[in-house]
Design a protein around this motif. Structure first.
Motif, PDB file in Angstrom:
ATOM      1  N   THR A   1       8.514 -13.938   4.493  1.00 26.00           N
ATOM      2  CA  THR A   1       8.021 -14.712   5.620  1.00 26.00           C
ATOM      3  C   THR A   1       9.085 -14.721   6.704  1.00 26.00           C
ATOM      4  OG1 THR A   1       6.715 -16.101   4.133  1.00 26.00           O
ATOM      5  CG2 THR A   1       7.110 -16.950   6.354  1.00 26.00           C
ATOM      6  N   LEU A   2       8.654 -14.422   7.928  1.00 25.75           N
ATOM      7  CA  LEU A   2       9.567 -14.361   9.062  1.00 25.75           C
ATOM      8  C   LEU A   2       9.603 -15.681   9.818  1.00 25.75           C
ATOM      9  CD1 LEU A   2       8.615 -10.832  10.464  1.00 25.75           C
ATOM     10  CD2 LEU A   2      10.210 -11.427   8.629  1.00 25.75           C
ATOM     11  N   THR A   3      10.588 -15.831  10.655  1.00 28.34           N
ATOM     12  CA  THR A   3      10.706 -17.038  11.477  1.00 28.34           C
ATOM     13  C   THR A   3       9.533 -17.169  12.442  1.00 28.34           C
ATOM     14  OG1 THR A   3      12.067 -15.860  13.084  1.00 28.34           O
ATOM     15  CG2 THR A   3      13.228 -17.072  11.357  1.00 28.34           C
ATOM     16  N   THR A   4       8.829 -16.066  12.695  1.00 30.77           N
ATOM     17  CA  THR A   4       7.669 -16.072  13.583  1.00 30.77           C
ATOM     18  C   THR A   4       6.410 -16.559  12.875  1.00 30.77           C
ATOM     19  OG1 THR A   4       7.082 -13.804  12.995  1.00 30.77           O
ATOM     20  CG2 THR A   4       8.581 -14.104  14.872  1.00 30.77           C
ATOM     21  N   GLY A   5       6.493 -16.713  11.539  1.00 32.93           N
ATOM     22  CA  GLY A   5       5.340 -17.105  10.749  1.00 32.93           C
ATOM     23  C   GLY A   5       4.613 -15.916  10.141  1.00 32.93           C
ATOM     24  N   GLU A   6       4.940 -14.706  10.613  1.00 38.04           N
ATOM     25  CA  GLU A   6       4.324 -13.504  10.065  1.00 38.04           C
ATOM     26  C   GLU A   6       4.786 -13.323   8.616  1.00 38.04           C
ATOM     27  OE1 GLU A   6       3.577  -8.931  11.591  1.00 38.04           O
ATOM     28  OE2 GLU A   6       5.133 -10.143  12.529  1.00 38.04           O
ATOM     29  N   ARG A   7       3.896 -12.793   7.779  1.00 42.92           N
ATOM     30  CA  ARG A   7       4.199 -12.655   6.356  1.00 42.92           C
ATOM     31  C   ARG A   7       3.839 -11.246   5.890  1.00 42.92           C
ATOM     32  NH1 ARG A   7       1.891 -16.988   2.205  1.00 42.92           N
ATOM     33  NH2 ARG A   7       3.971 -17.858   2.385  1.00 42.92           N
ATOM     34  N   PHE A   8       4.700 -10.675   5.058  1.00 45.68           N
ATOM     35  CA  PHE A   8       4.491  -9.350   4.501  1.00 45.68           C
ATOM     36  C   PHE A   8       4.550  -9.424   2.988  1.00 45.68           C
ATOM     37  CE2 PHE A   8       6.571  -8.703   8.588  1.00 45.68           C
ATOM     38  CZ  PHE A   8       5.753  -7.747   9.179  1.00 45.68           C
ATOM     39  N   ILE A   9       3.732  -8.605   2.326  1.00 47.45           N
ATOM     40  CA  ILE A   9       3.839  -8.416   0.882  1.00 47.45           C
ATOM     41  C   ILE A   9       4.466  -7.046   0.694  1.00 47.45           C
ATOM     42  CG2 ILE A   9       2.628  -8.286  -1.318  1.00 47.45           C
ATOM     43  CD1 ILE A   9       0.319  -9.824   0.013  1.00 47.45           C
ATOM     44  N   VAL A  10       5.558  -6.999  -0.070  1.00 50.85           N
ATOM     45  CA  VAL A  10       6.290  -5.747  -0.236  1.00 50.85           C
ATOM     46  C   VAL A  10       6.423  -5.375  -1.709  1.00 50.85           C
ATOM     47  CG1 VAL A  10       7.566  -6.049   1.927  1.00 50.85           C
ATOM     48  CG2 VAL A  10       8.554  -6.899  -0.209  1.00 50.85           C
TER      49      VAL A  10
ATOM     50  N   ASP B   1       0.809  -1.226   0.000  1.00 52.82           N
ATOM     51  CA  ASP B   1       0.000   0.000   0.000  1.00 52.82           C
ATOM     52  C   ASP B   1       0.841   1.276   0.000  1.00 52.82           C
ATOM     53  OD1 ASP B   1       0.953   0.214   2.600  1.00 52.82           O
ATOM     54  OD2 ASP B   1      -1.011   0.081   3.546  1.00 52.82           O
ATOM     55  N   GLY B   2       2.187   1.134  -0.020  1.00 52.82           N
ATOM     56  CA  GLY B   2       3.073   2.284  -0.085  1.00 52.82           C
ATOM     57  C   GLY B   2       3.653   2.715   1.246  1.00 52.82           C
ATOM     58  N   GLU B   3       3.229   2.099   2.343  1.00 57.78           N
ATOM     59  CA  GLU B   3       3.740   2.462   3.670  1.00 57.78           C
ATOM     60  C   GLU B   3       5.122   1.848   3.891  1.00 57.78           C
ATOM     61  OE1 GLU B   3       2.696   1.663   8.366  1.00 57.78           O
ATOM     62  OE2 GLU B   3       1.211   1.172   6.850  1.00 57.78           O
ATOM     63  N   ALA B   4       6.099   2.701   4.210  1.00 58.50           N
ATOM     64  CA  ALA B   4       7.457   2.223   4.486  1.00 58.50           C
ATOM     65  C   ALA B   4       7.515   1.674   5.916  1.00 58.50           C
ATOM     66  CB  ALA B   4       8.448   3.362   4.328  1.00 58.50           C
ATOM     67  N   PHE B   5       8.342   0.660   6.115  1.00 61.83           N
ATOM     68  CA  PHE B   5       8.548   0.117   7.457  1.00 61.83           C
ATOM     69  C   PHE B   5       9.950  -0.463   7.547  1.00 61.83           C
ATOM     70  CE2 PHE B   5       7.211  -3.509   5.035  1.00 61.83           C
ATOM     71  CZ  PHE B   5       7.714  -4.628   5.658  1.00 61.83           C
ATOM     72  N   ILE B   6      10.396  -0.652   8.774  1.00 63.55           N
ATOM     73  CA  ILE B   6      11.719  -1.207   9.038  1.00 63.55           C
ATOM     74  C   ILE B   6      11.532  -2.641   9.530  1.00 63.55           C
ATOM     75  CG2 ILE B   6      13.831  -0.975  10.389  1.00 63.55           C
ATOM     76  CD1 ILE B   6      13.327   1.328   8.412  1.00 63.55           C
ATOM     77  N   LEU B   7      12.273  -3.558   8.935  1.00 64.42           N
ATOM     78  CA  LEU B   7      12.156  -4.980   9.273  1.00 64.42           C
ATOM     79  C   LEU B   7      13.475  -5.486   9.836  1.00 64.42           C
ATOM     80  CD1 LEU B   7      10.460  -7.648   8.998  1.00 64.42           C
ATOM     81  CD2 LEU B   7      11.616  -7.953   6.822  1.00 64.42           C
ATOM     82  N   ASN B   8      13.404  -6.252  10.888  1.00 66.44           N
ATOM     83  CA  ASN B   8      14.588  -6.899  11.443  1.00 66.44           C
ATOM     84  C   ASN B   8      14.968  -8.037  10.498  1.00 66.44           C
ATOM     85  OD1 ASN B   8      16.513  -8.318  12.839  1.00 66.44           O
ATOM     86  ND2 ASN B   8      15.400  -8.330  14.772  1.00 66.44           N
ATOM     87  N   ALA B   9      16.012  -7.833   9.717  1.00 72.01           N
ATOM     88  CA  ALA B   9      16.422  -8.807   8.704  1.00 72.01           C
ATOM     89  C   ALA B   9      16.853 -10.135   9.314  1.00 72.01           C
ATOM     90  CB  ALA B   9      17.545  -8.238   7.852  1.00 72.01           C
ATOM     91  N   GLU B  10      17.165 -10.134  10.594  1.00 71.36           N
ATOM     92  CA  GLU B  10      17.551 -11.381  11.271  1.00 71.36           C
ATOM     93  C   GLU B  10      16.380 -12.367  11.332  1.00 71.36           C
ATOM     94  OE1 GLU B  10      20.616 -12.005  12.491  1.00 71.36           O
ATOM     95  OE2 GLU B  10      21.427 -10.003  12.132  1.00 71.36           O
ATOM     96  N   LEU B  11      15.158 -11.858  11.192  1.00 68.36           N
ATOM     97  CA  LEU B  11      13.966 -12.698  11.320  1.00 68.36           C
ATOM     98  C   LEU B  11      13.458 -13.265   9.997  1.00 68.36           C
ATOM     99  CD1 LEU B  11      11.930 -10.631  13.937  1.00 68.36           C
ATOM    100  CD2 LEU B  11      13.393 -12.630  14.327  1.00 68.36           C
ATOM    101  N   ILE B  12      14.101 -12.922   8.876  1.00 68.93           N
ATOM    102  CA  ILE B  12      13.626 -13.406   7.577  1.00 68.93           C
ATOM    103  C   ILE B  12      13.907 -14.894   7.445  1.00 68.93           C
ATOM    104  CG2 ILE B  12      13.909 -13.285   5.075  1.00 68.93           C
ATOM    105  CD1 ILE B  12      14.528 -10.313   5.408  1.00 68.93           C
ATOM    106  N   ARG B  13      12.849 -15.647   7.204  1.00 67.98           N
ATOM    107  CA  ARG B  13      12.985 -17.089   6.970  1.00 67.98           C
ATOM    108  C   ARG B  13      13.149 -17.359   5.484  1.00 67.98           C
ATOM    109  NH1 ARG B  13       8.928 -21.911   8.838  1.00 67.98           N
ATOM    110  NH2 ARG B  13      10.306 -23.590   8.186  1.00 67.98           N
ATOM    111  N   TYR B  14      12.271 -16.753   4.668  1.00 64.41           N
ATOM    112  CA  TYR B  14      12.435 -16.860   3.223  1.00 64.41           C
ATOM    113  C   TYR B  14      11.672 -15.758   2.506  1.00 64.41           C
ATOM    114  CZ  TYR B  14       8.189 -19.776   3.711  1.00 64.41           C
ATOM    115  OH  TYR B  14       6.956 -20.262   4.046  1.00 64.41           O
TER     116      TYR B  14
END
Length: 70
Positions: A31-40, A8-21
């Motif tokens: 997709t993060l190691t927590t199971g949370e998923r973002f579309i970017v 939707d155009g909103e910028a955010f900061i992501l902890n890259a250590e949590l990226i699973r794939y």
């Protein structure tokens, strides 16, 4: 930490250590190691490049010694 943009155009900061794939379907899903998923908005390659850059920067930043005068 890496800066990304939600679909939707909103910028955010992501902890890259949590990226699973990262997937390209054709939108980019992170997709993060927590199971949370973002579309970017960034491409899969951009996310990978930023993550690599983050990891490289971590090694270049000096650590603060408790014995340094401040």
């Amino acid at each position: 930490m890496i800066k990304l943009t939600r679909i939707d155009g909103e910028a955010f900061i992501l902890n890259a250590e949590l990226i699973r794939y990262v997937e390209n379907r054709p939108d980019t899903f992170v997709t993060l190691t927590t199971g949370e998923r973002f579309i970017v908005r960034e491409t899969m390659d951009e996310v990978v490049d930023r993550t690599i850059g983050y990891q490289q920067q971590k090694q270049l930043l000096p650590t603060m010694s408790p014995h340094c005068g401040a």
